[in-house]
Design an enzyme around this catalytic site. Sequence first.
Site, PDB file in Angstrom:
ATOM      1  CG  HIS A 116      -9.808  43.947 -90.072  1.00 60.19           C
ATOM      2  ND1 HIS A 116      -9.194  43.075 -90.936  1.00 60.19           N
ATOM      3  CD2 HIS A 116      -9.917  43.310 -88.896  1.00 60.19           C
ATOM      4  CE1 HIS A 116      -8.944  41.943 -90.303  1.00 60.19           C
ATOM      5  NE2 HIS A 116      -9.376  42.062 -89.054  1.00 60.19           N
ATOM      6  CB  SER A 140     -12.512  42.576 -83.903  1.00 64.91           C
ATOM      7  OG  SER A 140     -12.877  41.506 -83.105  1.00 64.91           O
ATOM      8  CG  MET A 175      -3.586  35.772 -77.787  1.00 60.95           C
ATOM      9  SD  MET A 175      -4.182  34.744 -76.439  1.00 60.95           S
ATOM     10  CE  MET A 175      -4.755  36.009 -75.290  1.00 60.95           C
ATOM     11  CB  ALA A 176      -8.315  35.828 -81.375  1.00 59.86           C
ATOM     12  CE  LYS A 224      -8.226  31.846 -64.083  1.00 56.86           C
ATOM     13  NZ  LYS A 224      -7.216  30.831 -63.811  1.00 56.86           N
ATOM     14  N   GLY A 306       6.312  32.586 -81.596  1.00 54.78           N
ATOM     15  CA  GLY A 306       6.883  33.148 -82.822  1.00 54.78           C
ATOM     16  C   GLY A 306       7.851  32.188 -83.483  1.00 54.78           C
TER      17      GLY A 306
HETATM   18  P1  NAI Z   1      -2.955  31.316 -82.722  1.00 53.28           P
HETATM   19  O1  NAI Z   1      -3.847  30.533 -81.813  1.00 53.28           O
HETATM   20  O2  NAI Z   1      -2.569  30.710 -84.011  1.00 53.28           O
HETATM   21  O3  NAI Z   1      -1.600  31.666 -81.942  1.00 53.28           O
HETATM   22  C1  NAI Z   1      -1.616  32.396 -80.743  1.00 53.28           C
HETATM   23  C2  NAI Z   1      -0.193  32.573 -80.243  1.00 53.28           C
HETATM   24  O4  NAI Z   1       0.261  31.347 -79.662  1.00 53.28           O
HETATM   25  C3  NAI Z   1       0.833  32.944 -81.319  1.00 53.28           C
HETATM   26  O5  NAI Z   1       1.627  33.998 -80.854  1.00 53.28           O
HETATM   27  C4  NAI Z   1       1.692  31.704 -81.479  1.00 53.28           C
HETATM   28  O6  NAI Z   1       3.042  32.052 -81.733  1.00 53.28           O
HETATM   29  C5  NAI Z   1       1.560  31.082 -80.121  1.00 53.28           C
HETATM   30  N1  NAI Z   1       1.699  29.628 -80.201  1.00 53.28           N
HETATM   31  C6  NAI Z   1       0.871  28.771 -80.850  1.00 53.28           C
HETATM   32  N2  NAI Z   1       1.318  27.511 -80.690  1.00 53.28           N
HETATM   33  C7  NAI Z   1       2.434  27.584 -79.942  1.00 53.28           C
HETATM   34  C8  NAI Z   1       3.351  26.624 -79.415  1.00 53.28           C
HETATM   35  N3  NAI Z   1       3.230  25.314 -79.662  1.00 53.28           N
HETATM   36  N4  NAI Z   1       4.368  27.061 -78.679  1.00 53.28           N
HETATM   37  C9  NAI Z   1       4.552  28.375 -78.436  1.00 53.28           C
HETATM   38  N5  NAI Z   1       3.719  29.339 -78.887  1.00 53.28           N
HETATM   39  C10 NAI Z   1       2.689  28.931 -79.628  1.00 53.28           C
HETATM   40  O7  NAI Z   1      -3.558  32.762 -82.989  1.00 53.28           O
HETATM   41  P2  NAI Z   1      -5.088  33.217 -83.122  1.00 53.28           P
HETATM   42  O8  NAI Z   1      -5.628  33.465 -81.770  1.00 53.28           O
HETATM   43  O9  NAI Z   1      -5.796  32.250 -84.003  1.00 53.28           O
HETATM   44  O10 NAI Z   1      -4.923  34.628 -83.881  1.00 53.28           O
HETATM   45  C11 NAI Z   1      -4.554  34.655 -85.255  1.00 53.28           C
HETATM   46  C12 NAI Z   1      -4.366  36.065 -85.762  1.00 53.28           C
HETATM   47  O11 NAI Z   1      -5.604  36.723 -85.862  1.00 53.28           O
HETATM   48  C13 NAI Z   1      -3.466  36.987 -84.958  1.00 53.28           C
HETATM   49  O12 NAI Z   1      -2.494  37.492 -85.841  1.00 53.28           O
HETATM   50  C14 NAI Z   1      -4.378  38.115 -84.506  1.00 53.28           C
HETATM   51  O13 NAI Z   1      -3.750  39.395 -84.440  1.00 53.28           O
HETATM   52  C15 NAI Z   1      -5.398  38.102 -85.604  1.00 53.28           C
HETATM   53  N6  NAI Z   1      -6.665  38.716 -85.207  1.00 53.28           N
HETATM   54  C16 NAI Z   1      -6.945  39.974 -85.661  1.00 53.28           C
HETATM   55  C17 NAI Z   1      -8.136  40.580 -85.335  1.00 53.28           C
HETATM   56  C18 NAI Z   1      -8.441  41.953 -85.815  1.00 53.28           C
HETATM   57  O14 NAI Z   1      -9.584  42.386 -85.666  1.00 53.28           O
HETATM   58  N7  NAI Z   1      -7.524  42.693 -86.365  1.00 53.28           N
HETATM   59  C19 NAI Z   1      -9.138  39.891 -84.507  1.00 53.28           C
HETATM   60  C20 NAI Z   1      -8.702  38.602 -84.035  1.00 53.28           C
HETATM   61  C21 NAI Z   1      -7.523  38.026 -84.397  1.00 53.28           C
END
Ligand code: NAI
Length: 350
Positions: A116, A140, A175-176, A224, A306
């Site tokens: 991971h 994942s 994002m996930a 989608k 970001g």
């Molecule tokens: P999230 O839902 O918190 O954010 C998704 C994206 O939306 C971000 O880029 C954020 O900047 C943008 N965003 C959120 N609110 C916003 C707003 N008001 N205006 C503009 N942009 C906005 O992210 P999520 O889906 O909960 O993912 C969290 C983390 O989990 C990520 O870093 C992802 O890489 C990680 N992850 C890692 C996995 C792995 O297996 N390595 C698997 C799944 C997720």
Amino acid sequence: MKLSRNELKKLMKNKLMQAGLHEEDAEITSEIMTWSDERGLHSHGTVRMEYYCERIFKGGITLEPVYTYKETGPCSAILDGDNGIGYAVATKGMEYAIEMAKKNGVAIVGMANMSHSGAIGYYTEMAAKQDLLAISFCQSDPMAVPYGGTEPYYGTNPISFAAPTADERLVLFDMATTVQAWGKILDKRSRHETIPADWAVGKDGLPVTDPDLVNALVPIAGAKGYGLMMMVDIFSGVLTGVPFGKHVSSMYYDCSKGRELGQMHIVMDPARFCGLEQFKERMSQVCDEINAIKPAHGFDKVYWPGERAVERIRKQYEMGGIEVVDEIYEYMKSDDIHFDRYDHKNRFAD
Ligand code: NAI
């Protein structure tokens, strides 16, 4: 408990080394986990420490990995990570992609056999800090139904992209491809609260609001999001030669075996397209114009991806440091490595 960046990173690094990781890998891993916690991505920070330590200690992460780089063309390469810690493999893969993109304009670097790698925005940010445009995908473990299905096939398969601007701003999307992470369902279970009907499905593939009845997560935006999670798995799994779809190893199933995961970084030099300076100026214009949009009722501002993380980092430090749960802080300070909490657990277990 609030800690400074240095205190937190040092605690994590020491703990990872205590579990068996060598110093360079512990340095990279603790840096990225601190990066996650400081920007409020607590799902990928200290909360994962005990799990990683258990896996490291039980042999599910190669402690002295031999990395094999195979350059398959002027713009493509594959890095076999020998099931080393994912954070280091993904970092080495991005360093390689950055050099290749600087030289040849474009780099597509697949990583195979890794564990991971956490919040994948860290890796795209590495490229954007060097004036490059980047995308990253990783697989994942299977937790989400394909649209309309009853059985999990894909993981939460995240997507990240990052781009530089002409000023200090850096656009970072990460994002996930599922509506919610599994951790959020567990949180609701522990609080005996219901979940919104668009988060997850039961055994019959239909929406459930009782967190105890959840059998799988659902893709964002229906069919989608399902297409996007499939794309992530094709690029990072099918293409890199590692197990894909429902064959991807479960995070908690066997902590003594390497996870054989895959990831993909795509890096481009804007100089090869509209020109670097022009690209960066245009990106600054995009951010300015987005910020200038009148917010809808109930919103204070329209943000570029970001931007809110930058504000969260500033606020955390203004309020005295990075928040760490007391129990996790005590664990990191202790001599204990793990409490056998994760090994051979079903992915839907709590
Ligand atoms: P999230 O839902 O918190 O954010 C998704 C994206 O939306 C971000 O880029 C954020 O900047 C943008 N965003 C959120 N609110 C916003 C707003 N008001 N205006 C503009 N942009 C906005 O992210 P999520 O889906 O909960 O993912 C969290 C983390 O989990 C990520 O870093 C992802 O890489 C990680 N992850 C890692 C996995 C792995 O297996 N390595 C698997 C799944 C997720």
